[in-house]
Write a protein that holds these residues in place. Structure first.
Motif, short mmCIF file in Angstrom:
data_model
loop_
_atom_site.label_atom_id
_atom_site.label_comp_id
_atom_site.label_asym_id
_atom_site.label_seq_id
_atom_site.Cartn_x
_atom_site.Cartn_y
_atom_site.Cartn_z
N THR A 78 0.84 -1.20 0.00
CA THR A 78 0.00 0.00 0.00
C THR A 78 0.88 1.25 0.00
O THR A 78 2.08 1.20 0.29
N ARG A 79 0.27 2.39 -0.28
CA ARG A 79 1.00 3.65 -0.32
C ARG A 79 1.07 4.24 1.09
O ARG A 79 0.06 4.55 1.69
N ILE A 80 2.30 4.36 1.62
CA ILE A 80 2.48 4.94 2.96
C ILE A 80 3.19 6.29 2.90
O ILE A 80 3.19 7.02 3.89
N PHE A 81 3.82 6.61 1.76
CA PHE A 81 4.41 7.92 1.52
C PHE A 81 3.77 8.52 0.28
O PHE A 81 3.03 7.84 -0.45
N ALA A 82 4.06 9.77 0.03
CA ALA A 82 3.53 10.43 -1.16
C ALA A 82 4.15 9.82 -2.41
O ALA A 82 5.26 9.26 -2.38
N PRO A 83 3.46 9.90 -3.55
CA PRO A 83 4.06 9.44 -4.81
C PRO A 83 5.41 10.12 -5.05
O PRO A 83 5.60 11.29 -4.72
N GLY A 84 6.34 9.36 -5.62
CA GLY A 84 7.67 9.89 -5.89
C GLY A 84 8.70 9.63 -4.82
O GLY A 84 9.90 9.84 -5.04
N ILE A 85 8.27 9.16 -3.63
CA ILE A 85 9.20 8.90 -2.53
C ILE A 85 9.79 7.51 -2.69
O ILE A 85 9.07 6.51 -2.77
N ASP A 86 11.12 7.42 -2.74
CA ASP A 86 11.83 6.15 -2.77
C ASP A 86 12.75 6.06 -1.55
O ASP A 86 13.45 7.02 -1.21
N ILE A 87 12.74 4.91 -0.88
CA ILE A 87 13.64 4.65 0.25
C ILE A 87 14.39 3.36 -0.06
O ILE A 87 13.79 2.32 -0.32
N VAL A 88 15.72 3.45 -0.04
CA VAL A 88 16.57 2.38 -0.53
C VAL A 88 17.53 1.93 0.57
O VAL A 88 18.06 2.75 1.32
N LYS A 113 14.86 -1.66 -2.75
CA LYS A 113 13.93 -0.57 -2.48
C LYS A 113 12.91 -1.03 -1.45
O LYS A 113 12.14 -1.96 -1.70
N LEU A 114 12.93 -0.38 -0.29
CA LEU A 114 11.93 -0.68 0.72
C LEU A 114 10.62 0.02 0.40
O LEU A 114 9.53 -0.53 0.64
N VAL A 115 10.74 1.25 -0.12
CA VAL A 115 9.58 2.04 -0.55
C VAL A 115 9.85 2.50 -1.97
O VAL A 115 10.91 3.07 -2.25
N SER A 116 8.93 2.24 -2.87
CA SER A 116 9.07 2.64 -4.26
C SER A 116 7.87 3.47 -4.68
O SER A 116 6.73 2.98 -4.60
N ASP A 117 8.10 4.70 -5.09
CA ASP A 117 7.03 5.61 -5.48
C ASP A 117 5.96 5.71 -4.39
O ASP A 117 4.77 5.78 -4.66
N GLY A 118 6.43 5.68 -3.13
CA GLY A 118 5.53 5.81 -1.99
C GLY A 118 4.93 4.51 -1.49
O GLY A 118 4.27 4.49 -0.45
N MET A 119 5.14 3.39 -2.21
CA MET A 119 4.53 2.11 -1.85
C MET A 119 5.50 1.27 -1.03
O MET A 119 6.68 1.15 -1.37
N LEU A 120 5.00 0.65 0.03
CA LEU A 120 5.81 -0.25 0.84
C LEU A 120 5.97 -1.57 0.11
O LEU A 120 5.00 -2.25 -0.20
N SER A 222 0.61 9.95 9.38
CA SER A 222 0.39 11.23 8.71
C SER A 222 1.71 11.90 8.35
O SER A 222 1.82 12.55 7.30
N MET A 223 2.73 11.73 9.19
CA MET A 223 4.03 12.32 8.88
C MET A 223 4.62 11.73 7.61
O MET A 223 5.16 12.45 6.77
N PHE A 224 4.51 10.42 7.46
CA PHE A 224 5.01 9.79 6.24
C PHE A 224 4.25 10.31 5.02
O PHE A 224 4.85 10.61 3.98
N ARG A 225 2.93 10.42 5.13
CA ARG A 225 2.13 10.87 3.98
C ARG A 225 2.44 12.30 3.58
O ARG A 225 2.40 12.66 2.39
#
Length: 254
Positions: A78-88, A113-120, A222-225
């Motif tokens: 699911t999306r836990i960050f805004a679109p465009g957020i990547d965490i590697v 990639k743990l988060v890709s385009d905001g998705m976990l 909410s902070m992540f979003r």
């Protein structure tokens, strides 16, 4: 304060540079005042913003998922960050402070990639948690000097945004630039977040006077979003992020 760590002595900042930065930061904090309470944008210096990735890695660790003690328990895919957020997580980064060819159980590791385009995209799994969940280990076992392996990332980072820091704060009429976080008021079961803080006021889009003795509160969900990264990512620590803006935080003066 300031400090620097490196894998090779030739890559260390000079003692003079470290001392100068520490002195400049100390002087800039002299005469700190109080902040007006209420909901407002906060901007996190990279030195403290990296703590958010620490909370993320704790919430997606296999042990938290198997114990069902994570606010992200049902968040896979699911999306836990805004679109465009990547965490590697990149264990192969040259000269990375946490670079490694294998994890604490001897399993090979690779960038992920743990988060890709905001998705976990994945949990962090050692062999024990993977067996309990019916999944494959992800190469994230870490060992201390004793005891069984636990779970942890290697060189974790949030990818650069597209916005310069000055533009990130330009439309903030009143907010705070946080340079220090105090205390451990984070509940990874519910996502509730409340920490003491210090830093500087942002007034009319400009960082102005030092402030201290206030708290910032919200929920990690909410902070992540709401999180928006600047474009100043610098690989300096084990966990690295650019300057981060989060709107809608609750600030209370002590």
């Amino acid at each position: 304060y300031d400090y620097h760590s490196a894998r090779h002595a030739a890559r260390l900042d000079s003692a003079e540079d470290i001392g100068r930065r520490a002195g400049e930061r100390a002087v800039a904090r002299v005469g700190a005042g109080r902040v007006r309470g209420g909901p407002m944008p906060i901007v996190l210096d990279p030195r403290v913003g990296s703590s958010l990735l620490g909370h993320l890695s704790g919430a997606i660790s296999g042990s938290a998922i198997t114990r069902r003690t994570s606010f992200l328990l049902e968040a896979m895919g699911t999306r836990i960050f805004a679109p465009g957020i990547d965490i590697v997580d990149d264990p192969h980064r040259p000269h990375g402070l946490r670079s490694r060819p294998f994890d604490g159980e001897g399993l090979p590791v690779s960038p992920m990639k743990l988060v890709s385009d905001g998705m976990l995209e994945t949990w962090l799994l050692d062999s024990a948690a993977a067996r309990q969940l019916g999944l494959e280990p992800t190469g994230h076992a870490v060992r201390g000097v004793g005891g069984a392996p636990s779970v942890g990332p290697s060189n974790l980072y949030l990818a650069n945004g597209k916005t310069p820091v000055a533009s990130l704060i330009a439309d903030i009429d009143y907010g705070v630039f946080v340079t220090e976080l105090i205390g451990q008021g984070i509940n990874l079961v519910t996502g509730d977040y409340s920490r003491g803080a210090a830093g500087y006021l942002i007034e009319g889009g400009v960082i102005t006077t030092p402030v201290s003795e206030f708290t910032v509160a919200g929920t990690l969900q909410s902070m992540f979003r709401e999180l928006v990264p600047a474009n100043d990512l610098n690989f300096r620590y084990g966990i690295n992020v650019p300057t981060l803006r989060i709107d809608g935080m609750t600030v209370a003066s002590g």
